[in-house]
Each structure stands twice: as structure tokens, then as C-alpha cells.
Scaffold this motif. Structure first.
Motif, PDB file in Angstrom:
ATOM      1  N   GLY A 315       0.812  -1.208   0.000  1.00 52.82           N
ATOM      2  CA  GLY A 315       0.000   0.000   0.000  1.00 52.82           C
ATOM      3  C   GLY A 315       0.844   1.256   0.000  1.00 52.82           C
ATOM      4  O   GLY A 315       0.545   2.229  -0.693  1.00 52.82           O
ATOM      5  N   ALA A 316       1.926   1.238   0.768  1.00 51.75           N
ATOM      6  CA  ALA A 316       2.799   2.410   0.810  1.00 51.75           C
ATOM      7  C   ALA A 316       3.457   2.633  -0.544  1.00 51.75           C
ATOM      8  O   ALA A 316       3.618   3.775  -0.994  1.00 51.75           O
ATOM      9  CB  ALA A 316       3.854   2.226   1.899  1.00 51.75           C
ATOM     10  N   SER A 319       0.926   4.177  -2.761  1.00 47.61           N
ATOM     11  CA  SER A 319       0.790   5.599  -2.451  1.00 47.61           C
ATOM     12  C   SER A 319       1.933   6.391  -3.041  1.00 47.61           C
ATOM     13  O   SER A 319       1.745   7.480  -3.566  1.00 47.61           O
ATOM     14  CB  SER A 319       0.801   5.836  -0.945  1.00 47.61           C
ATOM     15  OG  SER A 319      -0.215   5.158  -0.315  1.00 47.61           O
ATOM     16  N   ASP A 515      -4.617   9.964  -1.924  1.00 51.47           N
ATOM     17  CA  ASP A 515      -3.783   8.821  -1.581  1.00 51.47           C
ATOM     18  C   ASP A 515      -4.527   7.536  -1.875  1.00 51.47           C
ATOM     19  O   ASP A 515      -5.361   7.106  -1.094  1.00 51.47           O
ATOM     20  CB  ASP A 515      -3.446   8.891  -0.086  1.00 51.47           C
ATOM     21  CG  ASP A 515      -2.106   8.300   0.184  1.00 51.47           C
ATOM     22  OD1 ASP A 515      -1.623   7.548  -0.676  1.00 51.47           O
ATOM     23  OD2 ASP A 515      -1.548   8.580   1.241  1.00 51.47           O
ATOM     24  N   GLY A 517      -3.483   4.525  -1.914  1.00 51.38           N
ATOM     25  CA  GLY A 517      -3.037   3.338  -1.200  1.00 51.38           C
ATOM     26  C   GLY A 517      -3.521   3.259   0.225  1.00 51.38           C
ATOM     27  O   GLY A 517      -3.249   2.290   0.919  1.00 51.38           O
ATOM     28  N   VAL A 518      -4.232   4.287   0.672  1.00 53.29           N
ATOM     29  CA  VAL A 518      -4.615   4.317   2.090  1.00 53.29           C
ATOM     30  C   VAL A 518      -5.517   3.157   2.498  1.00 53.29           C
ATOM     31  O   VAL A 518      -5.301   2.567   3.560  1.00 53.29           O
ATOM     32  CB  VAL A 518      -5.265   5.675   2.423  1.00 53.29           C
ATOM     33  CG1 VAL A 518      -6.011   5.607   3.721  1.00 53.29           C
ATOM     34  CG2 VAL A 518      -4.217   6.741   2.503  1.00 53.29           C
ATOM     35  N   VAL A 521      -3.333   0.201   3.049  1.00 48.72           N
ATOM     36  CA  VAL A 521      -2.488   0.316   4.234  1.00 48.72           C
ATOM     37  C   VAL A 521      -3.318   0.152   5.502  1.00 48.72           C
ATOM     38  O   VAL A 521      -2.879  -0.487   6.463  1.00 48.72           O
ATOM     39  CB  VAL A 521      -1.763   1.677   4.220  1.00 48.72           C
ATOM     40  CG1 VAL A 521      -1.039   1.907   5.500  1.00 48.72           C
ATOM     41  CG2 VAL A 521      -0.808   1.740   3.071  1.00 48.72           C
TER      42      VAL A 521
ATOM     43  N   ASN B 246      -2.622  10.313   9.689  1.00 46.65           N
ATOM     44  CA  ASN B 246      -3.283  10.371   8.394  1.00 46.65           C
ATOM     45  C   ASN B 246      -4.581  11.139   8.457  1.00 46.65           C
ATOM     46  O   ASN B 246      -4.908  11.915   7.568  1.00 46.65           O
ATOM     47  CB  ASN B 246      -3.534   8.951   7.894  1.00 46.65           C
ATOM     48  CG  ASN B 246      -3.842   8.920   6.428  1.00 46.65           C
ATOM     49  OD1 ASN B 246      -3.361   9.742   5.681  1.00 46.65           O
ATOM     50  ND2 ASN B 246      -4.669   7.976   6.021  1.00 46.65           N
ATOM     51  N   GLY B 250      -2.718  14.035   6.897  1.00 46.53           N
ATOM     52  CA  GLY B 250      -2.682  13.525   5.535  1.00 46.53           C
ATOM     53  C   GLY B 250      -1.584  12.559   5.206  1.00 46.53           C
ATOM     54  O   GLY B 250      -1.521  12.085   4.098  1.00 46.53           O
ATOM     55  N   TYR B 252       0.440   9.032   6.726  1.00 47.04           N
ATOM     56  CA  TYR B 252       0.518   8.150   7.876  1.00 47.04           C
ATOM     57  C   TYR B 252       1.944   7.885   8.316  1.00 47.04           C
ATOM     58  O   TYR B 252       2.167   7.314   9.362  1.00 47.04           O
ATOM     59  CB  TYR B 252      -0.193   6.823   7.588  1.00 47.04           C
ATOM     60  CG  TYR B 252       0.077   6.263   6.231  1.00 47.04           C
ATOM     61  CD1 TYR B 252      -0.850   6.426   5.212  1.00 47.04           C
ATOM     62  CD2 TYR B 252       1.236   5.565   5.958  1.00 47.04           C
ATOM     63  CE1 TYR B 252      -0.618   5.914   3.969  1.00 47.04           C
ATOM     64  CE2 TYR B 252       1.473   5.060   4.718  1.00 47.04           C
ATOM     65  CZ  TYR B 252       0.542   5.240   3.731  1.00 47.04           C
ATOM     66  OH  TYR B 252       0.776   4.739   2.488  1.00 47.04           O
TER      67      TYR B 252
END
Lengths: 614, 315
Positions: A315-316, A319, A515, A517-518, A521, B246, B250, B252
């Protein structure tokens, strides 16, 4: 005939085998240029763990034998090494020998377990037309490549080293300030530390000013991800399969090989079953043998931890290569287009339609506590679409962002854009304020020129402001002239000019993010939290076998829990020892050896808690 | 004003009681007087109540959980240590963890009370960045994880410092009478399998039941349990911090020093848990990893505040 021909082609005898492999490896050097792996295999004799290979071979064999039962007769021909003579050594010209399962090491180690490897492969080769053999071998080769890679990547010292080095690099990143300009590092590390080995130049060369996005750091993270995948697929999943597969041993000798084993004389299986069921085990009995387990989640949870970590990393990565972000400082009362402020983070970024929204700052306020400290920053925003309709309106503050159309707008910063004044009754004039000090203690200043000395020698009144409430005024010589609160309408005369401070117009610093990919994640986070807690459950397995009058009990746990041995010992203490009392045989026939009863049970039944103890 | 007096009373009483409890525990550790157990347990309960009283008073005064600045965080940590003391009291009476926990609680308490300047001890209003519901979950779980991890690491340091030359592989892990001396150590035994195994296990079982081996085993077991609990809490703490970041700002993960050091601590304890599985490195290697974790937790908690940069520098 055909199959036997293939047999002798593929099965390398002890005498001819190496020659076969060498020739085939030469051909592979020529054909695929991956011969080094083969050579290494030959030279070091790497072979997969016995159990793993047997599982694979078993499953493959079952598939093959299901699909083809015509060539079963070859199984009887499958002998040990002794049966092959040098005359059976294959002709070199036909040496397309498949390495998979045809290597000498496997051949030697293959015990007489009835696994029919040759039949499987040879029948497979029979079925496929000649054109596909190449791709079949290619897949077999890929499979072996994958296994070698797995073995390399799932090595234990490598994992520890990876974790340690990543930790050390993270620490370096906190000691050296990240993301500053080039001159900053050259100046800060200008003296040569470590006898000239480490200075500002080296900091920049080794990418230590941006460690967390440096190529070696990202490469290490990728290696860690690869190790996680390799470890999960090559160690943990087979262990789970074995742990779930191994049931109902039928010989006391295999129980004696376990870490914890005991022999209880004059004991009955049913008593043990009841006791185990009472201790929350799941008990299965078949004939004289028993299998119980508890805490199977403890086997799956470590796999879950690795999978969650991979999810987070994936996921990161998504992103990092597929999002948008942007910061903007907008004075109160002005607009901006969302799409213009956003910059793509990577090559997978796709702008959504909501980027065509116009944002209007209605008002920006700073709230303070009674003692003057800042309590909250608030911005009143309106969003308009392309047709000019207001689609959203919200007052955002620091912990309360605006979400619209996939992107989110956060309140992160603030500034002063202009100071509005009346000069000598005329105005209002907007003097643009410049930041003199940024960071936590902001200072903004502006300048009102007096006289006509041109740009170079301009003299005038300076005004400084720290917040949106008051302005400090200095005259042309730099002397302090006075303080005025905005909106107080109190004039101040400096250098012959009367100034009234009308307003201090702030600007709000907004950060916008898109984002994608949040969700991935977040899913990884939730899974990680759950599985980390679950992986402390021990998977406990108990086997028992009724051997004549006594009970052989063995147990295994996957967590090295020493308490487990004590607990099980205490549980075993409760198993009643049946004393055969001949005088009481007529009165209490129940208390007798119950082997006959047990053998009459026959079926595997799941016991539950209500069974009573005799 | 009344809040201030009540707080002071709570703080000083608990400090005094912690001091006495630590003394009693240390005396008990060396001289094994039975009555002391009783006194020290009750004393610790009282100190725990006093610290809880302090935290509750702060809560009433400021309307948010008392975790805003360094002083309150340290008091929370001390509270965590005394809580652990009471929990481990439930499990077993005769234990090694008592002096360690009491001393830790006292030292942290003393640092908070004696060496922080008065200005820092006042309850201050929260900066805008901290005004969130996530504050409670993130900071409290992280501080509790620090307490448990410090406890486990201290036990590992004790283990290493007392037994550094003599930790044998078989003292940790499965402490049963029958374990594997099989082909790894004695490849030729397999023929005489039953006979020699009995001889070997007989002579070693004498050693296994010796006090030293039992002590090593106990320390290792407690280290493992404390660190595994702390690791779960640390995971939850880091993740809740990331989710909060997050939602509020915004991103994480922004490689803030405190975040990064929490990650490094997480990594070292992951290394500890993995070394524990390996049969070769089990006893000593894991203790060394846990001991390093002790220093990393302190750097993470206090050290990064000294750096002065980043989101976390208010304490």
C-alpha cells in the motif's frame, strides 16, 4: 517401451548420472544461460527438505496418477539404484534430461515410500506432444529457480541482518537532518570527522540527506519484502500443511520421538480424551489412537503477520507512485483550482474529476486561549464546481480535514498575507507582508515607504506582526513607535504620517492529498494488529496411543512454552490409573481393561465437554 | 488552586511510598523475610492508588487525559510500572520481577518529581495538533508498551549480567526431562538410542533442576512474556499514531524522529522474537537483543525530545 526408454533417459544411474547432468548442463549453458544454477546444484548437492519435497511430489503424483493410469506398469520397474546398469546409461545425443526430480541427489535419497515420481513425469511426457516439452521443462526450471530463490531468501541470518540494517539506517536518518539544501550539509559537516573519511561531501554522496528515499534503503525494503514472501511460502505454509496433516500415529516409537512424552500405565484413552476436551482441546479418536489440538490460530497468525506487513508495504508503494499531493498558501478571500496545486507523486497517478473544483477561502481565523496561546486554526472553505455551484462548504481545523471527491484538504499552516491600513485618511491600502521568520514563531513584516528616495534609498515605516491581532510599528530610524490592535481604529502618527491599522489579513496553509493506497495500508494495519496479538497463541498437539494396558502420550507445541509441559503433566496426573481388582470383578465390571471397547469404537468421533468420567 | 494542592499531596505521598516499597523489596530480595512481601504488596497497592489519584485529578482539571507533556507522560509511565507490579503479584508470589518493577517505578517517579522544573509540571492546554480523540489511544498504548518493554528488557539485562558466561541453550525453552540430544550433538548415538539417551538425560536433568538453571529459565520466560505483551501494545501504538497522523495531517508516515525511533524499537523487538525461535541463538542472542532494546526505548522516549525537531518535540 517408450516409457522405459524415457525412464532410462531421465533416471541417471549412479555411474552415468553425472555425465548426463554435465552434458545437460552444458546444453543449458548454451540454451538458457542459467547453467550456473545447475552447476551449483550439482556441486553443492542442494536438495530440498525431505518433507517439503515429499508433499510436492505426493500432490503432483496424485494429480498425474489420476489423469493417467495406463503407464502404471512402470512403477513396478522403479527400483533402487542397483537395478540400473551402465548399459542403461542414456545416449548423450538424446540428453534433454529433465533436472526436476531427475537429479542424482534426489534419486539417492528417495526412500521406499512408494512415491511414484517417475511414473508421474514419464506419463506426463507421454501425454504432451513434443512441441510442449520445452515449455514444460521451462516451467520446471522456473519452479526450481523459485525454490532456490526461496531457500536463499528465507534464510534466518539474512532476515535478522535485514531488520538490523534497516533499523540502523533509520537511526542514521534521525541523526543527520534530512531534506536540507546542499550548502547546509557542506557547512555543517565542514570539519572532517573520522580522520577525513566523513564530511559534508560524503553525506551527499551516500544520499544521507534523504536516507528514506535513497535507492539502497528502498532496495533493502524490497529485499525484506522478498524475504517475507519467501519465508511465508517456503517455511510457514508447508509447516501449516504438515501440522494439519499429521494425525493418528499408530506406533509408540514415533510418539517417543516427541519433545514431551510420557507413558501412563493402566490408563484408558477415553479418560484422557475427556480430560483434554475439558481443557479446550479438540479431540479426535480413532481406534486405539487419539489426536488432540488446541490453538490452531497460533499457526496461521505468523503467516498473517507477514501478510499484513506485505500489505502495508504494498500500500505504501502504491501511495508513493500513484498519489497526488500539494501545499498552497492562500490569502483569505482568494480562490484556487485544486488541480493546479496538486503534483503527481509517481507514474501511476490518475487525476480524478474532482480536481476541477475551485476552492474559495471565506475566512481564516486563529482562536486563542485566555493566556494568549493558540488554541485552534480555522478556515471556512467553499468548493465550487465548474459551473459555479457550491458543492461543499466546511470549516476545517487542524484535526478536522475536508474530504471531497477522493482528495482531502488539511489545515497545516498559516501566514499573514497583507496588512490593510489607512494612511492620512486615504485608503484602504493593502501592504503585502513578507515572512521574516518561519517555523513555530512566525514573524511577518511590511514596509510603508515615505518620501521619494527611489528604491535604493527608500526610507519608511516598518510594521511587524506575529499574529492576526496586533501590529508593532517602527519609524524610519528603526525606533519603536507603538503597537496597534487591528480593527481598533486608533490612529498612530509616525514620522508625520497618520496610520490606522484596519485589518490583518491572514492566509491559510492548506495541504491536499490524494492517496489511493490508504485503504490497503489501513487493511494491513488492522491485520497486523490482530495477528500480532493472535500469534502468541500456542499451537498444542497431543497424540496418544493405547498400547495394551498403558497409554503412550506425546505432545508438541510450536512456541517453546515451558509451561506447556507443566500444564500437560498436571493434566496427565488426573488420568485415573485403573487397578484391576479381581475380587471386585463381579461387582464393578466397568473397571477393567477397555481395549476391547476401544477397538469396537472404530469411528472417529469428536468428543465434547459433557462426557462423564467413570 | 485546590487541584494543585491535591495533586501535590498525591504525588508526594506516592513518591514516599514507592521509596519504601523499593527498599522493602530490595531487602526482601537479599534476605528473604516473609512479612516484607505482605507489606510491600500493600504498599504498592497504595502507591498505585495515589498515582491514579494524581492522574484523575489532572483529568478533572484539564478535561483531557493527562498525557499532554513530559511530566504527565512520566507519571503515566510510573503508573504503568506499578500496575505491572500488581499484575505480576497476582501470578506468582515469590518473584524476581518485584524489585525490578518497584525500582523502575520509583526512579521514573523521582525523575518526574524532582528534576523537572516547576514550569513544566503545570498542566498546560493542548496545542491544536493534539486536540483529538486519538490522543488517548495512541499515547496511552505507547506508554504502556514502553513500560512493559522496559520491564522485559531489564530482566534480560539482569539475565545477561548475572549469567553472561553460562547461559546454556537448554536452560531456555522446553524444560522437560526428555529432549532432543539427537543427531545434532551426538551423531553416533542413533544406534544406541535408548540406552545413551537415558544416561545423558539423567546427568543433565540433575543440572536442569539446579537453581541456576531454574533462575535462567524463569528470567527468560518472564522476559519473553513481558516483551511479547509489550510488542503487541507497541504495534497498536505505532499504528494508532499512523492512523491519527493520516486523519489529521494527511500522511501516515512522515519519518518524524520519534516515529522512526519507535519503528527501530519495533524492529529490535521483532529481532528478539525471531532469535528466540532459532535453536542456535536462543539463550544469549535473544537476551542481547532485548538488552539493546532497553536503550532504544529510552532514546525513543526521551532522546528525541532533546533533538528538538519534528512533530513530537513538545514531549
Amino acid at each position: 517401451m517408450n516409457t522405459i526408454q524415457h525412464l532410462s533417459t531421465e533416471a541417471p544411474s549412479v555411474l552415468g548420472g553425472h555425465r548426463l547432468l554435465k552434458s545437460s548442463s552444458c546444453s543449458y549453458f548454451v540454451t538458457t544461460a542459467h547453467g550456473f544454477l545447475l552447476a551449483r546444484r550439482m556441486l553443492s548437492g542442494i536438495s530440498q527438505p525431505e518433507k517439503y519435497r515429499r508433499i510436492l511430489v505426493n500432490s503432483y503424483n496424485r494429480k498425474q496418477s489420476n489423469s493417467s493410469n495406463t503407464t502404471v506398469k512402470t512403477s513396478t520397474k522403479l527400483p533402487s539404484v542397483d537395478h540400473l546398469t551402465p548399459s542403461d546409461a542414456p545416449s548423450v545425443s538424446n540428453a534433454e534430461g529433465r533436472e526436476d526430480a531427475a537429479s542424482s541427489s534426489q534419486w539417492k535419497e528417495r526412500k521406499d515410500d512408494g512415491v511414484d515420481v517417475r511414473a508421474g513425469f514419464s506419463s506426463g511426457k507421454d501425454k504432451k506432444p513434443a512441441l510442449l516439452t520445452d515449455s514444460f521443462e521451462y516451467f520446471a526450471f522456473l519452479r526450481r529457480l523459485k525454490r532456490t530463490a526461496e531457500k536463499l531468501l528465507s534464510s534466518f541470518p539474512l532476515a535478522i541482518a535485514e531488520l538490523a540494517i534497516i533499523g540502523a539506517l533509520c537511526a542514521v536518518g534521525t541523526l543527520i537532518e534530512q531534506g536540507q539544501s546542499r550548502e547546509f550539509y557542506l557547512q555543517k559537516y565542514s570539519e572532517d570527522w573520522a580522520f577525513g573519511l566523513f564530511n559534508g561531501e560524503w553525506v551527499l554522496n551516500l544520499c544521507l540527506d534523504h536516507v528514506y528515499t535513497a535507492p539502497y534503503f528502498l532496495g533493502l525494503l524490497a529485499l525484506l519484502a522478498a524475504s517475507l514472501i519467501a519465508c511465508t511460502s517456503s517455511r510457514q505454509i508447508p509447516l501449516v500443511k504438515i501440522a494439519r496433516r499429521w494425525r493418528f500415529v499408530n506406533s509408540g516409537a514415533s510418539i517417543s520421538k516427541l519433545d514431551f512424552h510420557e507413558t501412563l500405565p493402566h490408563a484408558r484413552l477415553a479418560d484422557l480424551a475427556v480430560l483434554l476436551a475439558g481443557d479446550k482441546y479438540q479431540v479426535f479418536m480413532r481406534g486405539p489412537s487419539l489426536y488432540a489440538f488446541k490453538g490452531l490460530a497460533g499457526r496461521f497468525a505468523p503467516i498473517g503477520v507477514h501478510a499484513a506487513l506485505l500489505l502495508i508495504m504494498g500500500g505504501a508503494t502504491y501511495s508513493a507512485i500513484g498519489g497526488y499531493h500539494g501545499t498552497i498558501m492562500v490569502p483569505q478571500g482568494l480562490n484556487f483550482m485544486v488541480g493546479e496545486a496538486m503534483y503527481p507523486a509517481g507514474f501511476l497517478s490518475q487525476p480524478p474529476d474532482s480536481f476541477d473544483t475551485e476552492v474559495h477561502i471565506n475566512k481564516f481565523t486563529i482562536e486563542t486561549y485566555p493566556n494568549g496561546e493558540v488554541s485552534q486554526f480555522r478556515t471556512d472553505l467553499s468548493l465550487f464546481n465548474l459551473r459555479g455551484q457550491e458543492v461543499s462548504r466546511k470549516v476545517i481545523s487542524v484535526n478536522d480535514p475536508l474530504r471531497y471527491g477522493g482528495f482531502t484538504m488539511y489545515q497545516t499552516d498559516w501566514g499573514i498575507s497583507t496588512i490593510q491600513i489607512h494612511v492620512d485618511g486615504e485608503g484602504p491600502f493593502n501592504l503585502v507582508a513578507a515572512p521574516l521568520q518561519t517555523g513555530d514563531n512566525k514573524l511577518f513584516g511590511t514596509f510603508l515607504p515615505i518620501g521619494d528616495n527611489g528604491l535604493a534609498g527608500a526610507k519608511g515605516i516598518s510594521m511587524l506582526a506575529r499574529d492576526l491581532q496586533s501590529v508593532v510599528i517602527y519609524d524610519s530610524n528603526g525606533a519603536f513607535a507603538g503597537v496597534r490592535r487591528s480593527g481598533s481604529e486608533k490612529p498612530i502618527t509616525v514620522d508625520g504620517v497618520t496610520i490606522i491599522i484596519d485589518d490583518i489579513i491572514g492566509s491559510t496553509g492548506l495541504e491536499m492529498k490524494l492517496d489511493p493506497g490508504v485503504p490497503i495500508v489501513y487493511a494491513g494495519f488492522a491485520a497486523l494488529m490482530l495477528t500480532t496479538v493472535l500469534s502468541y497463541l500456542c499451537h498444542l498437539q497431543v497424540w496418544a496411543l493405547q498400547v495394551d494396558d498403558s497409554l503412550v502420550v506425546g505432545a508438541k507445541s510450536n512456541r517453546n512454552r515451558a509451561e506447556f509441559a507443566e500444564d500437560l503433566g498436571k493434566l496427565l496426573n488426573f488420568v485415573p490409573e485403573i487397578v484391576r481388582d479381581r475380587s471386585m470383578e463381579n461387582i464393578a465390571p466397568i473397571i477393567s481393561s477397555t481395549n476391547e471397547e476401544l477397538s469396537m469404537q472404530g469411528t472417529s468421533a469428536k468428543m465434547d465437554n459433557e462426557s462423564s468420567r467413570s | 488552586m485546590i487541584y494543585l494542592y491535591v495533586e501535590q499531596i498525591f504525588v508526594y505521598i506516592s513518591f514516599l511510598i514507592l521509596f519504601l516499597v523499593t527498599l522493602l523489596n530490595l531487602i526482601n530480595f537479599f534476605f528473604e523475610i516473609d512479612k516484607i512481601n505482605h507489606f510491600s504488596n500493600n504498599g504498592m497497592k497504595f502507591a498505585f492508588l495515589c498515582t491514579t489519584g494524581f492522574l484523575t485529578t489532572r483529568f478533572f482539571q484539564t478535561q483531557h487525559l493527562p498525557l499532554g507533556n513530559l511530566y504527565e507522560s512520566l507519571m503515566f509511565l510510573s503508573w504503568g510500572f506499578s500496575f505491572l507490579y500488581l499484575i505480576s503479584n497476582v501470578k506468582n508470589k515469590k518473584r524476581l520481577s518485584a524489585p525490578v518493577l518497584a525500582t523502575s517505578a520509583l526512579l521514573v517517579h523521582a525523575f518526574a518529581v524532582l528534576s523537572l522544573p516547576h514550569k513544566m509540571r503545570e498542566s498546560m492546554s493542548l496545542v491544536p495538533a493534539l486536540q483529538s480523540q486519538w490522543l488517548m489511544m495512541h499515547v496511552s498504548t505507547t506508554l504502556i508498551s514502553y513500560a512493559t518493554l522496559l520491564f522485559g528488557s531489564l530482566l534480560a539485562i539482569v539475565l545477561l549480567s548475572i549469567f553472561h558466561g553460562e547461559i546454556k541453550r537448554y536452560c531456555v525453552g522446553n524444560l522437560t526431562n526428555n529432549f532432543e540430544f539427537r543427531n545434532k550433538n551426538y551423531p553416533l548415538i542413533s544406534k544406541n538410542f535408548p540406552k545413551q539417551i537415558i544416561t545423558e538425560s539423567f546427568s543433565y536433568s540433575l543440572f536442569l533442576n539446579s537453581r541456576k538453571c531454574q533462575l535462567i529459565h524463569l528470567l527468560d520466560k518472564w522476559t519473553y512474556q513481558a516483551i511479547s505483551l509489550g510488542f503487541s501494545f507497541l504495534t497498536i501504538g505505532i499504528i494508532s499514531g499512523a492512523v491519527w497522523a493520516n486523519e489529521a495531517w494527511g500522511s501516515y508516515w512522515s519519518w518524524d524522529p520519534k516515529e522512526t525511533w519507535a519503528l527501530i524499537t519495533w524492529l529490535i523487538y521483532a529481532i528478539y522474537l525471531h532469535i528466540r525461535i532459532n535453536k542456535k541463538w536462543m539463550g544469549k542472542g535473544s537476551a542481547m537483543a532485548a538488552s539493546m532494546g532497553f536503550f532504544l526505548v529510552w532514546i525513543c522516549f526521551l532522546g528525541v525530545n532533546l533533538l528538538g525537531v519534528g512533530l513530537h518535540n513538545y514531549g
